[in-house]
Design an enzyme around this catalytic site. Structure first.
Site, PDB file in Angstrom:
ATOM      1  N   LYS A   1      64.935 -43.469 -23.066  1.00 48.43           N
ATOM      2  CA  LYS A   1      65.951 -42.546 -24.348  1.00 48.43           C
ATOM      3  C   LYS A   1      65.064 -42.687 -25.411  1.00 48.43           C
ATOM      4  CE  LYS A   1      70.389 -43.988 -22.825  1.00 48.43           C
ATOM      5  NZ  LYS A   1      71.800 -44.574 -23.165  1.00 48.43           N
TER       6      LYS A   1
ATOM      7  N   ASP B   1      76.077 -40.149 -25.565  1.00 47.78           N
ATOM      8  CA  ASP B   1      76.716 -41.665 -25.352  1.00 47.78           C
ATOM      9  C   ASP B   1      77.783 -41.721 -26.539  1.00 47.78           C
ATOM     10  OD1 ASP B   1      75.011 -42.431 -23.247  1.00 47.78           O
ATOM     11  OD2 ASP B   1      73.306 -43.259 -24.742  1.00 47.78           O
TER      12      ASP B   1
HETATM   13  P1  NAP Z   1      70.406 -54.076 -26.158  1.00 51.26           P
HETATM   14  O1  NAP Z   1      69.861 -53.019 -26.850  1.00 51.26           O
HETATM   15  O2  NAP Z   1      69.405 -55.269 -25.615  1.00 51.26           O
HETATM   16  O3  NAP Z   1      71.439 -54.898 -27.230  1.00 51.26           O
HETATM   17  C1  NAP Z   1      72.325 -56.106 -26.926  1.00 51.26           C
HETATM   18  C2  NAP Z   1      73.014 -56.375 -28.262  1.00 51.26           C
HETATM   19  O4  NAP Z   1      73.902 -57.624 -27.679  1.00 51.26           O
HETATM   20  C3  NAP Z   1      72.145 -57.173 -29.363  1.00 51.26           C
HETATM   21  O5  NAP Z   1      72.750 -56.934 -30.305  1.00 51.26           O
HETATM   22  C4  NAP Z   1      72.230 -58.528 -28.995  1.00 51.26           C
HETATM   23  O6  NAP Z   1      72.248 -59.637 -29.944  1.00 51.26           O
HETATM   24  C5  NAP Z   1      73.791 -58.656 -28.175  1.00 51.26           C
HETATM   25  N1  NAP Z   1      73.585 -60.020 -27.322  1.00 51.26           N
HETATM   26  C6  NAP Z   1      72.781 -59.917 -26.211  1.00 51.26           C
HETATM   27  N2  NAP Z   1      73.174 -60.957 -25.560  1.00 51.26           N
HETATM   28  C7  NAP Z   1      74.209 -61.639 -26.166  1.00 51.26           C
HETATM   29  C8  NAP Z   1      74.962 -62.906 -25.953  1.00 51.26           C
HETATM   30  N3  NAP Z   1      74.753 -63.835 -24.859  1.00 51.26           N
HETATM   31  N4  NAP Z   1      75.731 -63.394 -26.934  1.00 51.26           N
HETATM   32  C9  NAP Z   1      76.099 -62.613 -28.111  1.00 51.26           C
HETATM   33  N5  NAP Z   1      75.160 -61.411 -28.188  1.00 51.26           N
HETATM   34  C10 NAP Z   1      74.436 -60.744 -27.395  1.00 51.26           C
HETATM   35  O7  NAP Z   1      71.461 -53.532 -25.204  1.00 51.26           O
HETATM   36  P2  NAP Z   1      72.271 -52.114 -25.127  1.00 51.26           P
HETATM   37  O8  NAP Z   1      71.609 -51.095 -24.540  1.00 51.26           O
HETATM   38  O9  NAP Z   1      72.687 -51.887 -26.775  1.00 51.26           O
HETATM   39  O10 NAP Z   1      73.403 -52.246 -24.242  1.00 51.26           O
HETATM   40  C11 NAP Z   1      74.482 -53.364 -24.387  1.00 51.26           C
HETATM   41  C12 NAP Z   1      75.203 -53.079 -23.167  1.00 51.26           C
HETATM   42  O11 NAP Z   1      76.138 -52.012 -23.229  1.00 51.26           O
HETATM   43  C13 NAP Z   1      74.796 -53.529 -21.635  1.00 51.26           C
HETATM   44  O12 NAP Z   1      75.716 -54.456 -20.957  1.00 51.26           O
HETATM   45  C14 NAP Z   1      74.866 -52.163 -21.135  1.00 51.26           C
HETATM   46  O13 NAP Z   1      74.934 -52.087 -19.741  1.00 51.26           O
HETATM   47  C15 NAP Z   1      76.013 -51.590 -21.810  1.00 51.26           C
HETATM   48  N6  NAP Z   1      75.973 -50.041 -21.793  1.00 51.26           N
HETATM   49  C16 NAP Z   1      77.041 -49.476 -21.233  1.00 51.26           C
HETATM   50  C17 NAP Z   1      76.971 -47.961 -21.050  1.00 51.26           C
HETATM   51  C18 NAP Z   1      78.352 -47.152 -20.445  1.00 51.26           C
HETATM   52  O14 NAP Z   1      77.974 -46.053 -20.311  1.00 51.26           O
HETATM   53  N7  NAP Z   1      79.329 -47.829 -20.252  1.00 51.26           N
HETATM   54  C19 NAP Z   1      76.018 -47.058 -21.986  1.00 51.26           C
HETATM   55  C20 NAP Z   1      75.000 -47.926 -22.498  1.00 51.26           C
HETATM   56  C21 NAP Z   1      74.891 -49.423 -22.498  1.00 51.26           C
HETATM   57  P3  NAP Z   1      70.896 -60.108 -30.769  1.00 51.26           P
HETATM   58  O15 NAP Z   1      70.613 -59.054 -31.586  1.00 51.26           O
HETATM   59  O16 NAP Z   1      71.279 -61.340 -31.475  1.00 51.26           O
HETATM   60  O17 NAP Z   1      69.998 -60.217 -29.485  1.00 51.26           O
END
Ligand code: NAP
Length: 279
Positions: free
Chosen positions: A74, A110
């Site tokens: 993306k 999104d």
């Molecule tokens: P990302 O860029 O890797 O960001 C992850 C975020 O979550 C960061 O802020 C991280 O905190 C935090 N985090 C990760 N592990 C954690 C833990 N164990 N405890 C507390 N905080 C934690 O990921 P992303 O792309 O934003 O995706 C996040 C989620 O959204 C994923 O599960 C993805 O599958 C889901 N998603 C769903 C859709 C949908 O259509 N439903 C679309 C997009 C994404 P830090 O900054 O401290 O590392």
């Protein structure tokens, strides 16, 4: 279905993308509208280093209509486009590329995947919204609810990242160690992967902070109902599962690719069937 040399195709790329539900969702919609000879939707595993080549191929093929990008493509794809929608620019990611007679335009749908399910339940203007997480998905969440007039506070494990994102978008940000404040919010949106399979026993915040007057949206969609949502339901809160985001980012994308109104119910039914959820 009459696939011909005139059929336009759309492809979702990612690494990996094998389990994507987008091809099933879009193809079911084409079939329902009787345009499954005009459009077909495919998927392909593509390494991030090959995204540039895919965009080049798209430019060269006039029936290569749409390119859907998942993380991390993306961000990478944005470098190679002719035009990027200001909303996608602000969010910092393009999930939808439309080939408009050789001119490649990038969009982000999104944020609509977040706003549309919420607005089915409540207006967002003036609502206090806690966003958990400060990664890529949180950017679309924060953009979407802020543009609708909500008061947003980002809670993230790494406080600096919450503060940085909040500063960029003009809202508040803090560490997850301040989670007690969340009890005072109208809406809680989990935009972190906490609770996602295989860690289904985890919740991003203590569920004692949830009450029956709140709306809880968890963008994680595997499992269909995370522990956060299951516990929130027990307390009488309104819950929105992550599959709703997947659906509504997809319906907005469908409309950009086809210029037809998306058959939302058909797309929803397809997603639910694929995820083996009773609708
Ligand atoms: P990302 O860029 O890797 O960001 C992850 C975020 O979550 C960061 O802020 C991280 O905190 C935090 N985090 C990760 N592990 C954690 C833990 N164990 N405890 C507390 N905080 C934690 O990921 P992303 O792309 O934003 O995706 C996040 C989620 O959204 C994923 O599960 C993805 O599958 C889901 N998603 C769903 C859709 C949908 O259509 N439903 C679309 C997009 C994404 P830090 O900054 O401290 O590392």
């Amino acid at each position: 279905m009459k696939i011909s040399a005139k059929t336009k195709f759309c492809i979702i790329i990612g690494d990996p993308v094998d389990h994507s539900l987008s091809p099933a969702m879009h193809n079911a919609a084409y079939k329902h509208l009787g345009i499954d000879g005009k459009f077909v939707y495919l998927g392909s595993n593509v390494k991030i280093t090959d995204v540039k080549k895919i965009v080049k191929a798209m430019r060269a093929m006039n029936n290569f209509r749409g390119l859907t990008c998942t993380i991390p493509h993306k961000i990478e794809v944005m470098k190679y486009l002719d035009w990027v929608d200001p909303v996608a620019e602000k969010i910092g990611a393009v999930n939808t590329v439309v080939n408009d007679n050789g001119r490649l335009k990038g969009y982000n749908t999104d944020w609509l995947g977040v706003v549309k399910p919420l607005e089915k339940i409540t207006g967002l203007k003036g609502k206090k919204i806690a966003v958990l997480g400060a990664g890529g998905a949180a950017r679309a969440v924060v953009y979407g609810v802020l543009i609708k007039g909500a008061k947003v506070k980002i809670f993230n494990r790494t406080e600096e990242k919450a503060k940085k994102l909040a500063e960029e978008f003009g809202c508040q940000g803090t560490g997850l160690d301040r989670e007690k404040e969340i009890a005072e919010f109208d809406i809680i949106i989990n935009a972190s992967p906490v609770g996602m399979m295989p860690n289904e026993d985890q919740t991003p915040i203590a569920t004692t902070l949830i009450n029956k007057n709140q709306i809880i949206f968890d963008i994680v969609y595997k499992p269909f109902k995370t522990k956060l949502l299951r516990e929130a339901e027990k307390k009488g809160a309104v819950v929105i599962p992550g599959v709703e985001m997947l659906l509504h980012q997809g319906t907005a994308q469908f409309e950009l690719y086809t210029n037809c109104q998306a058959p939302v119910d058909i797309m929803k039914r397809t997603l639910y069937r694929k995820l083996k959820i009773k609708n």
